[in-house]
Design a protein around this motif. Structure first.
Motif, mmCIF file in Angstrom:
data_model
loop_
_atom_site.group_PDB
_atom_site.id
_atom_site.type_symbol
_atom_site.label_atom_id
_atom_site.label_comp_id
_atom_site.label_asym_id
_atom_site.label_seq_id
_atom_site.Cartn_x
_atom_site.Cartn_y
_atom_site.Cartn_z
ATOM 1 N N GLY A 234 -6.785 24.834 45.324
ATOM 2 C CA GLY A 234 -7.036 24.075 46.542
ATOM 3 C C GLY A 234 -8.377 23.690 46.926
ATOM 4 O O GLY A 234 -8.467 22.965 48.034
ATOM 5 N N ASN B 113 -2.629 20.233 51.641
ATOM 6 C CA ASN B 113 -3.561 21.144 51.855
ATOM 7 C C ASN B 113 -3.732 21.700 53.535
ATOM 8 O O ASN B 113 -3.602 22.678 53.773
ATOM 9 C CB ASN B 113 -4.706 21.116 51.091
ATOM 10 C CG ASN B 113 -5.128 21.661 49.879
ATOM 11 O OD1 ASN B 113 -4.316 22.729 49.469
ATOM 12 N ND2 ASN B 113 -5.886 21.331 49.280
ATOM 13 N N GLY C 84 -4.167 25.127 52.236
ATOM 14 C CA GLY C 84 -4.829 24.932 51.036
ATOM 15 C C GLY C 84 -3.958 25.702 49.681
ATOM 16 O O GLY C 84 -4.470 26.270 49.130
#
Length: 517
Positions: A160, A141, A146
């Motif tokens: 995410g 991420n 993300g």
């Protein structure tokens, strides 16, 4: 392309699963003989209660004909089953050799093969799957903005950043492909998922190829009549992830690592290794290595080959979690994520997992409570190793609050006792997910495995009462430093009893309330 009865039949034939198609008196392997063969299915489910017009129903497990009562009126379009149900429904049936394998293949097709839009990472092993998966998601991420989804035994995350409590370590295949489609629709580019031995035992990931498979470690677990009859069967099921992957990340010091390397060689895939060493043997015995940066093991050096990645101080305690961090970095390496961004790599330092190595200090006494999911020999041993390494010189009085799952993993009951009895002062046996087995029977069985005459043991069936008593007992021994290890449930807000989830505060909440935190 939309899934139809005709395309479903072709897919099942391709995988040698289709026996025939049956609708009333028509028995055929030619879908053209079925009037509705080219009509797209509007939905797919394995739950008869969720059938709506145009639905394809997958009949898996202990399916019974009576479940189909009124199903035609609900709008069933067709069904997939190992048994024909033409006496219960007028809709066509795709009769197959293996309903679970068929369900996985058809679910992937119905949802448009979402795995092809994601880089899919599978993480397996006896311990460390969840933590490694969270670390890996955090790291990816950080470098992808993300774009990493997560399927874990604690939470699922499809965008995410939003985490929702999960039901299974590895979802049913249909649920997995549905969630993959949602994740891809949310713009996710990566998926990190835990893969249990049961996922291969019951074909939850049949037909799925992992871009990277991580095999962390292996030790005996999940041995029971309803799981794996032997350790060999358990390991064999775990090993299937290797032949269904494009690349392998391997714990260099794992039991049977040579066999796992042989599997990778036979599959023609590359291997990236990781390891945890002490400061005197940091060496280069693995591609990614972690070793203590200070005598207290409060932080660790991690290196990727000749590249020093820096010192790490995790929010989750324990040497074994630095091993999990090394695994996550090795996974990132294998998946092609850049390791040049130091800030991104340190994203794993802020990862916390509710109910996993959570520590609480009692303001009223010299007592530390640790809430964790440890539930077998390996994880209890690792937890106690950590306690002795960190606080052994203080001669703590250690109490273990534990139970064990009912109806499965019978070996854990003895192994938890064996791992702890010579290293603690007190057992309190209590309810875990005892399911249909009487709580008292499991607790008494565990108590019966104690061979150390110096360890104290108590059976308290109610888990809330057991934790409360452990805290009161620690306060009554205020002349000692007390450590309470409350294991097995973490922050789960339920206890499984007679196949139902009965609400429970959660071990962490009970401790917080008792400590006044």
């Amino acid at each position: 392309m939309a899934l139809t009865l005709a395309s479903a039949a072709d897919l099942l034939k391709e995988h040698h699963l289709l026996r025939e198609i049956i609708q009333g008196d028509v028995w055929t392997d030619d879908p053209a003989r079925i009037a509705s063969a080219d009509e797209p299915f509007a939905g797919i489910t394995y739950d008869t209660r969720k059938v709506t017009p145009g639905t394809l129903l997958c009949c898996k497990g202990q399916f019974k004909a009576e479940y189909l009562n009124g199903i035609d009126e609900a709008g069933l379009a067709a069904y997939v089953a190992e048994t024909e149900y033409s006496a219960a429904t007028a809709t066509p049936g795709l009769i197959v050799n293996d309903a679970r394998k068929a369900m996985s293949l058809l679910s992937a097709a119905f949802y448009g093969y979402p795995q092809n839009e994601l880089t899919v990472i599978g993480v397996t092993g006896t311990k460390g799957k969840t933590t490694t998966s969270y670390f890996t998601q955090a790291l990816i991420n950080a470098v992808s903005g993300g774009k990493a989804a997560l399927f874990s035994s604690v939470d699922n995350c499809l965008d995410g950043h939003t985490y929702v409590e999960s039901d299974l370590t590895t979802p049913e295949s249909m649920d997995a492909f549905r969630m993959m489609r949602e994740a891809a629709g949310n713009g996710m580019k990566y998926l990190v998922m835990e893969v249990s031995s049961q996922a291969y035992k019951v074909d939850r990931v049949y037909g799925l190829t992992f871009d990277v498979a991580a095999f962390l470690n292996i030790s005996p677990d999940h041995i029971s009549p309803i799981e794996h009859p032997t350790f060999e069967d358990y390991l064999y099921c775990k090993r299937q992830i290797i032949v269904n992957a494009k690349s392998l990340v391997l714990g260099a010091d794992s039991l049977h690592a040579d066999l796992l390397r042989e599997d990778a060689e036979a599959a023609g895939i590359g291997v990236t290794t990781f390891a945890l060493h002490d400061a005197d043997n940091a060496g280069t015995s693995a591609d990614v290595v972690a070793w203590p940066a200070d005598p207290a093991h409060a932080s660790f050096h991690i290196a990727d080959g000749d590249q020093a990645l820096g010192d790490y101080h995790l929010s989750i305690d324990g040497d074994f979690n630095y091993l999990n961090a090394a695994a996550a970095i090795a996974i990132a390496h294998a998946v092609g994520v850049s390791l040049d961004d130091a800030d991104a790599l340190h994203a794993i330092e802020s990862v916390r997992i509710a109910g996993r190595m959570e520590q609480f200090r009692d303001p009223q006494s010299n007592t530390l409570a640790i809430v964790d999911y440890a539930h077998n020999y390996a994880s209890v041993t690792a937890l106690l190793d950590f306690v002795y390494e960190r606080w052994g010189e203080e001669n703590p009085r250690i109490t273990l609050v534990t139970g064990s799952a009912g109806n499965k993993a019978y070996d854990r009951r003895k192994e938890i006792v064996e791992a702890a009895e010579n290293r603690i002062a007190n057992f309190i046996f209590t309810a875990e997910d005892t399911d249909t087995e009487p709580i008292i029977d499991i607790c008494m069985e565990m108590q019966g495995y104690i061979t150390n005459k110096d360890v104290v043991s108590t059976v308290i069936s109610d888990r809330l009462t057991a934790i409360t008593n452990a805290i009161y007992d620690a306060r009554a021994h205020a002349d000692r430093f007390n450590i309470l290890l409350i294991i097995g449930k973490g922050n789960e807000r339920w206890i499984k009893d007679h196949r139902k989830h009965v609400p429970f505060d959660g071990d962490d909440h009970v401790v917080e309330r008792m400590f006044g935190l």
